[in-house]
Scaffold this motif. Structure first.
Motif, PDB file in Angstrom:
ATOM      1  N   LYS A  90      -0.971  -7.304   9.077  1.00  0.00           N
ATOM      2  CA  LYS A  90      -0.979  -5.906   9.048  1.00  0.00           C
ATOM      3  C   LYS A  90      -0.349  -5.441   9.827  1.00  0.00           C
ATOM      4  N   LYS A  94       2.402  -3.157  12.048  1.00  0.00           N
ATOM      5  CA  LYS A  94       2.176  -2.072  12.425  1.00  0.00           C
ATOM      6  C   LYS A  94       2.491  -1.154  14.209  1.00  0.00           C
ATOM      7  N   LYS A 107       4.765   2.982   6.236  1.00  0.00           N
ATOM      8  CA  LYS A 107       3.714   1.377   5.355  1.00  0.00           C
ATOM      9  C   LYS A 107       3.920   0.838   4.274  1.00  0.00           C
ATOM     10  N   ASP A 108       5.908   1.374   3.592  1.00  0.00           N
ATOM     11  CA  ASP A 108       6.457   0.444   2.597  1.00  0.00           C
ATOM     12  C   ASP A 108       7.111  -0.156   4.253  1.00  0.00           C
ATOM     13  N   ASN A 111       4.908  -3.140   5.277  1.00  0.00           N
ATOM     14  CA  ASN A 111       4.315  -4.215   3.651  1.00  0.00           C
ATOM     15  C   ASN A 111       4.996  -4.464   3.639  1.00  0.00           C
ATOM     16  N   PHE A 112       6.533  -4.502   3.671  1.00  0.00           N
ATOM     17  CA  PHE A 112       7.745  -5.052   3.851  1.00  0.00           C
ATOM     18  C   PHE A 112       7.361  -6.537   4.842  1.00  0.00           C
ATOM     19  N   THR A 114       5.519  -7.727   6.248  1.00  0.00           N
ATOM     20  CA  THR A 114       3.801  -8.978   5.483  1.00  0.00           C
ATOM     21  C   THR A 114       4.482  -9.369   4.363  1.00  0.00           C
ATOM     22  N   SER A 115       5.136  -9.045   4.016  1.00  0.00           N
ATOM     23  CA  SER A 115       5.086  -9.707   2.330  1.00  0.00           C
ATOM     24  C   SER A 115       6.154 -11.280   2.340  1.00  0.00           C
TER      25      SER A 115
END
Ligand code: UDP
Ligand code: MG
Length: 186
Positions: A90, A94, A107-108, A111-112, A114-115
């Motif tokens: 993350k 960031k 934020k999304d 998340n994406f 790091t998915s």
């Protein structure tokens, strides 16, 4: 040829005799502009040899289309001079997307990104920053031109398969964030 101070060798085309430039025949401004980071095209115009950061995003690694994307980049004259497959934490995502902090999609996006695994690359070539952006296509795949990576492979506005630096300043920052100097091997 070697050792002749009046001739400048252009390192990107070491075997191309036509690209030896008679320094004494050029106005001072042209002679100064030709550096290892520049090249000269067929018309004698000085062209910038640039580096840019490319990321193949998790939606693409997941679908096993990394090779297809690299073919598009290489076909456009962009050379991969550094490359690694990583999984961002993350904090990495960031920091990289710090410029978008405060945006509703930040934020999304973190998340994406790091998915799943991503492929980081430094691309080099003539006007590499703009050329890469052209090959990528518009941010939203529905707006991207036919034949661009995002049009052909992007899933939606977020899952748009690739990232590319958008300016010289950004490219410098992003390359330095993702690669050590020793990892850029040409
Ligand atoms: N993005 C998103 N929603 C938006 C705008 C952007 O999810 O409304 C994502 C998308 O993955 C995009 C990335 O955030 O590639 C960075 O956005 P930017 O505006 O910098 O677009 P790019 O430079 O990647 O074309
Ligand atoms: Mg951007």
């Amino acid at each position: 040829m070697r050792g002749d101070p009046d001739r400048l060798r252009l390192p990107y085309f070491p075997d191309h005799a036509a690209l030896f430039v008679e320094a004494r025949a050029l106005p001072l401004s042209c002679a100064v502009a030709i550096s290892p980071r520049n090249s000269v095209d067929d018309q004698g115009t000085i062209v910038a040899i640039e580096r840019t950061l490319s990321i193949i995003k998790p939606d693409a690694t997941e679908r096993n289309i990394v090779g297809l994307i690299i073919v598009r980049l290489e076909s456009a004259g962009l050379q991969v001079i550094a490359q690694k497959r990583v999984r961002w934490k993350k904090k990495d995502a960031k920091k990289f997307y710090d410029v978008h902090k405060g945006q509703p999609f930040y934020k999304d996006l973190v998340n994406f990104m790091t998915s799943g695994p991503i492929v980081l690359q430094v691309l080099e070539g003539e006007n590499a920053i703009l050329r890469n952006r052209e090959v990528m296509g518009a941010t939203n795949p529905v707006d991207a031109l036919p034949g661009t990576i995002r049009k052909d492979f992007g899933v939606n506005l977020q899952r748009n398969s690739v990232h590319g630096s958008d300016s010289e300043k950004t490219a410098k920052r992003e390359i330095a964030l993702c690669f050590k100097k020793s990892e850029i091997v040409g």
